[in-house]
Design a protein around this motif. Structure first.
Motif, mmCIF file in Angstrom:
data_model
loop_
_atom_site.group_PDB
_atom_site.id
_atom_site.type_symbol
_atom_site.label_atom_id
_atom_site.label_comp_id
_atom_site.label_asym_id
_atom_site.label_seq_id
_atom_site.Cartn_x
_atom_site.Cartn_y
_atom_site.Cartn_z
ATOM 1 N N TYR A 154 7.556 9.306 0.451
ATOM 2 C CA TYR A 154 8.937 8.918 0.195
ATOM 3 C C TYR A 154 9.219 7.579 0.862
ATOM 4 C CZ TYR A 154 9.229 13.879 -0.954
ATOM 5 O OH TYR A 154 9.008 15.119 -1.503
ATOM 6 N N THR A 155 10.125 6.834 0.281
ATOM 7 C CA THR A 155 10.372 5.478 0.786
ATOM 8 C C THR A 155 10.931 5.491 2.199
ATOM 9 O OG1 THR A 155 12.578 5.432 -0.239
ATOM 10 C CG2 THR A 155 10.732 4.580 -1.540
ATOM 11 N N TYR A 156 11.820 6.432 2.509
ATOM 12 C CA TYR A 156 12.454 6.383 3.833
ATOM 13 C C TYR A 156 11.487 6.724 4.955
ATOM 14 C CZ TYR A 156 13.422 11.512 4.241
ATOM 15 O OH TYR A 156 13.337 12.873 4.350
ATOM 16 N N ASN A 157 10.393 7.436 4.623
ATOM 17 C CA ASN A 157 9.377 7.715 5.637
ATOM 18 C C ASN A 157 8.665 6.453 6.102
ATOM 19 O OD1 ASN A 157 9.816 10.447 5.762
ATOM 20 N ND2 ASN A 157 8.144 10.986 4.380
ATOM 21 N N GLN A 158 8.820 5.378 5.371
ATOM 22 C CA GLN A 158 8.210 4.105 5.755
ATOM 23 C C GLN A 158 9.235 3.194 6.448
ATOM 24 O OE1 GLN A 158 5.261 5.025 4.720
ATOM 25 N NE2 GLN A 158 6.187 6.484 3.284
ATOM 26 N N GLY A 159 10.504 3.590 6.451
ATOM 27 C CA GLY A 159 11.550 2.695 6.926
ATOM 28 C C GLY A 159 12.088 2.985 8.304
ATOM 29 N N VAL A 160 12.427 4.233 8.578
ATOM 30 C CA VAL A 160 13.105 4.568 9.830
ATOM 31 C C VAL A 160 12.281 4.150 11.040
ATOM 32 C CG1 VAL A 160 13.958 6.473 11.242
ATOM 33 C CG2 VAL A 160 14.443 6.430 8.786
ATOM 34 N N LEU A 161 10.967 4.266 10.920
ATOM 35 C CA LEU A 161 10.099 3.900 12.039
ATOM 36 C C LEU A 161 10.232 2.428 12.415
ATOM 37 C CD1 LEU A 161 7.882 4.765 14.020
ATOM 38 C CD2 LEU A 161 6.197 4.250 12.237
ATOM 39 N N LEU A 162 10.575 1.577 11.455
ATOM 40 C CA LEU A 162 10.585 0.134 11.705
ATOM 41 C C LEU A 162 11.574 -0.254 12.795
ATOM 42 C CD1 LEU A 162 10.331 -1.174 8.032
ATOM 43 C CD2 LEU A 162 8.509 -1.063 9.755
ATOM 44 N N SER A 163 12.778 0.299 12.757
ATOM 45 C CA SER A 163 13.746 -0.033 13.813
ATOM 46 C C SER A 163 13.271 0.516 15.155
ATOM 47 C CB SER A 163 15.132 0.519 13.468
ATOM 48 O OG SER A 163 15.095 1.930 13.325
ATOM 49 N N GLY A 164 12.562 1.646 15.127
ATOM 50 C CA GLY A 164 12.009 2.191 16.359
ATOM 51 C C GLY A 164 10.949 1.292 16.961
ATOM 52 N N LEU A 165 10.086 0.737 16.118
ATOM 53 C CA LEU A 165 9.040 -0.165 16.605
ATOM 54 C C LEU A 165 9.634 -1.451 17.153
ATOM 55 C CD1 LEU A 165 6.407 0.404 13.793
ATOM 56 C CD2 LEU A 165 6.212 1.120 16.181
ATOM 57 N N ARG A 166 10.657 -1.959 16.489
ATOM 58 C CA ARG A 166 11.337 -3.160 16.994
ATOM 59 C C ARG A 166 11.922 -2.902 18.382
ATOM 60 N NH1 ARG A 166 14.392 -6.273 19.001
ATOM 61 N NH2 ARG A 166 15.345 -8.151 18.128
ATOM 62 N N GLY A 167 12.525 -1.736 18.564
ATOM 63 C CA GLY A 167 13.089 -1.385 19.857
ATOM 64 C C GLY A 167 12.031 -1.151 20.914
ATOM 65 N N LEU A 168 10.920 -0.517 20.540
ATOM 66 C CA LEU A 168 9.837 -0.282 21.501
ATOM 67 C C LEU A 168 9.257 -1.597 22.002
ATOM 68 C CD1 LEU A 168 8.061 2.804 19.917
ATOM 69 C CD2 LEU A 168 9.049 2.688 22.217
ATOM 70 N N TRP A 169 9.149 -2.586 21.111
ATOM 71 C CA TRP A 169 8.685 -3.891 21.591
ATOM 72 C C TRP A 169 9.655 -4.451 22.634
ATOM 73 C CZ3 TRP A 169 11.540 -8.308 21.506
ATOM 74 C CH2 TRP A 169 10.924 -9.404 22.116
ATOM 75 N N GLU A 170 10.958 -4.410 22.340
ATOM 76 C CA GLU A 170 11.913 -5.017 23.266
ATOM 77 C C GLU A 170 11.937 -4.292 24.605
ATOM 78 O OE1 GLU A 170 16.562 -6.581 23.439
ATOM 79 O OE2 GLU A 170 15.719 -5.774 21.573
ATOM 80 N N ALA A 171 11.698 -2.992 24.581
ATOM 81 C CA ALA A 171 11.729 -2.218 25.819
ATOM 82 C C ALA A 171 10.459 -2.372 26.642
ATOM 83 C CB ALA A 171 11.962 -0.740 25.503
#
Length: 592
Positions: A375-392
């Motif tokens: 499903y498309t959303y299974n590829q999307g939600v993680l992206l904001s999480g990865l962006r945040g993990l980098w910043e943290a």
């Protein structure tokens, strides 16, 4: 609506001058097209389905119909590169139109509800409202209250924009009281986590808009934005629902991971774990804090180390922004997800894992039955999480993983842009692997997540998508937009967050710039599905009436009226992709 259209007219000159600077860099692809016929085997999304996978049969590519032809005109395939002139498109107008249509036609202010939505899709729609208001807020620089001098263009524009923002923010506050939060806390953990992300998006918007357009209370003559009074309420709901969702994590089954629904057989699925990653890191970076002791829950679970008090007692160790527990939760969840074996040969996340035989043997703990649906959303939600993990953490492999996932998605829509492989990964170790991946030849038809470069659910062509499926594509573009937000060059909170070097910031931006033509391609496809009332269709891959021989004369020829037709979920997805287009083009052009 009329006031905002006047703003759009005033801005048109500014848009033309600035956007022409990048118009020559943006291309859309037109040419031959291919069509996926409706099939009785098209699946609808049912999370409880076990190990179901359906392949859409490959069909011959249809030739592009000539002008006046009765053949269905499907969206252009990316085989040529005509120039896309941004001067011809008022993107802000389209963005506001998508928002106003959603709120006017689907939201009942007096109830505080999207009357045709279900609880989790309503939470997503509210998230889109806050995100869109953030985009509108950033579209014009001004300070309030201002002089409102009609001879000063900026003052007039600011007043109009501020009025629209206050209008839709007021609707967000009515949704806060209309949201059935007591019912949601008895639903699956993914439903609960959508609520967390929604109210964190709202608090971020309040803080950013207030900082950008208002002076602070402690300044002489300062006047804070009135919406700041809602920060405690919104923060409290985010905190309560996050702490409820934490109970879904379990180390015994499958070696870790979030359980989807505690009242059903164990299912460790992609979306619940990705939501937990994104929500956890968002709580770490953006949670404003909460000193409200009311849990809305009843007695805490005494087995949980942080639930050692009764519901009517205050937790003296209440967490706030930058709490290490939030960061640890996000790190543990991503480590488990990455090592879970939940991606297929295309590098896309499948739906999740069951434990074979668990119904009759509860001693089994291994996730060994994989649901192959993508499903498309299974590829999307993680992206904001990865962006945040980098910043943290400052660890670039999180950005690398995110860009790799985005590229996998774009390829899986059948989009082949030779420039997509030009940006090297953020570390040298993956260069050889990436070069090999880019040599894969173009699939003949359905590419895994769409055709002709257009993101598509498998249920879209047949018109069989449920409310769940109609929401997915918008979720992908919402989180892609968050992922491609420019990296900070100075830490937001020294010692707690990290900043990018100039080289890393430029590599991230360059990669996101390469996604822009694909984002624009999808947004323009979605815009072409709008009906006379401005409502978006679900299947962005078809824009003209279906004149196939299977239809009788006089029947509705609009393929997007099949099934559930146009809904608040399809409208929200249209809003999300148009906002993505605006943000990608705005960032590419630096200023508008």
């Amino acid at each position: 609506m009329a006031s905002f259209l006047r703003v759009a007219s005033l801005w048109r000159y500014r848009l033309i001058l600035s956007l022409l600077l990048i118009a020559c860099a943006i291309t859309l692809i037109a040419g031959s097209a291919e069509r996926q016929p409706a099939s009785e085997h098209q699946p609808v999304y049912q999370p409880e389905n076990e190990n179901v996978v359906y392949m859409i049969p490959t069909t011959p590519i249809l030739s592009q119909p000539s002008r006046g032809s009765s053949q269905t005109a499907w969206n252009d395939a990316p085989t040529s590169t005509p120039q896309y002139s941004l001067a011809e498109a008022n993107i802000l107008h389209d963005l506001h139109s998508a928002l106003s249509t959603m709120q006017e036609q689907y939201f009942a202010v007096w109830l505080g509800k999207y009357t045709t939505a279900i609880d989790w899709t309503a939470a997503v729609m509210s998230t889109y409202v806050s995100a869109t208001l953030s985009s509108l807020s950033q579209s014009l620089a001004y300070k309030m209250p201002g002089t409102f001098d009609k001879d000063r263009k900026l003052d007039v524009e600011a007043q109009m924009v501020e009025n629209e923002i206050n209008k839709y923010f007021a609707q967000s506050t009515t949704y806060y009281f209309g949201e059935d939060h007591f019912a949601i806390r008895m639903q699956a953990f993914d439903d609960i986590l959508w609520v967390v992300l929604g109210w964190l998006e709202a608090t971020r918007f309040i803080e950013s808009h207030s900082l950008q357009h208002y002076t602070s209370d402690d300044q002489v003559g300062g006047q804070a934005w009135h919406a700041r009074q809602f920060l405690p309420a919104f923060s409290h709901r985010a905190r309560v629902f996050y702490e409820l969702a934490e109970q879904g994590w379990d180390w015994r089954l499958c070696g870790g991971g979030m359980t989807w629904n505690p009242r059903l057989l164990p299912y460790k699925n992609a979306i619940t774990n990705q939501l937990f990653i994104s929500a956890s890191i968002s709580m770490y970076l953006h949670f404003p804090g909460d000193d409200n002791c009311s849990p809305f829950l009843g007695p805490y679970d005494r087995s949980h180390p942080r639930r050692n008090q009764l519901f009517d007692e205050c937790d003296e160790d209440m967490r706030g922004r930058y709490d290490a527990v939030y960061l640890a939760n996000a790190l543990n969840a991503y480590k488990w997800l990455k090592n879970s074996g939940m991606t297929n040969e295309q590098g896309l996340y499948v739906d999740g894992f069951h434990i074979g035989g668990y119904r009759t043997n509860h001693s089994k703990t291994t996730c060994d039955e994989r649901n192959e649906m993508v499903y498309t959303y299974n590829q999307g939600v993680l992206l904001s999480g990865l962006r945040g993990l980098w910043e943290a953490t400052g660890q670039t492999h999180f950005l690398e993983d995110g860009h790799e996932l985005v590229r996998n998605v774009i390829r899986a829509t059948g989009w082949h842009n030779p420039n997509l492989s030009s940006t090297p990964p953020l570390s040298q170790q993956q260069q050889q692997k990436r070069a090999t991946e880019e040599k894969v030849s173009q699939p003949p038809s359905w590419s895994g997540l769409g055709s002709n470069g257009i993101l598509t659910e498998r249920c879209d062509p047949s018109g069989q998508c449920t409310q769940n499926g109609q929401t997915f594509k918008g979720i992908f573009f919402h989180h892609l937009t968050s992922f491609c937000h420019p990296l900070p060059t100075h830490p937001t909170q020294p010692g707690k967050t990290h900043a990018a070097t100039r080289a890393i910031a430029m590599l991230h931006k360059r990669s996101c710039t390469e996604y822009t033509p694909w984002v624009v391609h999808n947004a323009q496809a979605a815009l072409r599905t709008r009906d006379k009332d401005g409502r978006f269709g679900a299947w962005w891959g078809a824009t003209a009436p279906d004149l196939s021989s299977s239809r009788r004369p006089g029947e509705d020829d609009d393929v997007n009226n099949r099934g559930r037709g146009r809904t608040v979920e399809t409208q929200g997805s249209g809003l999300a992709v148009v906002r993505a287009m605006w943000e990608f083009l705005r960032r590419d052009g630096e200023v508008l």
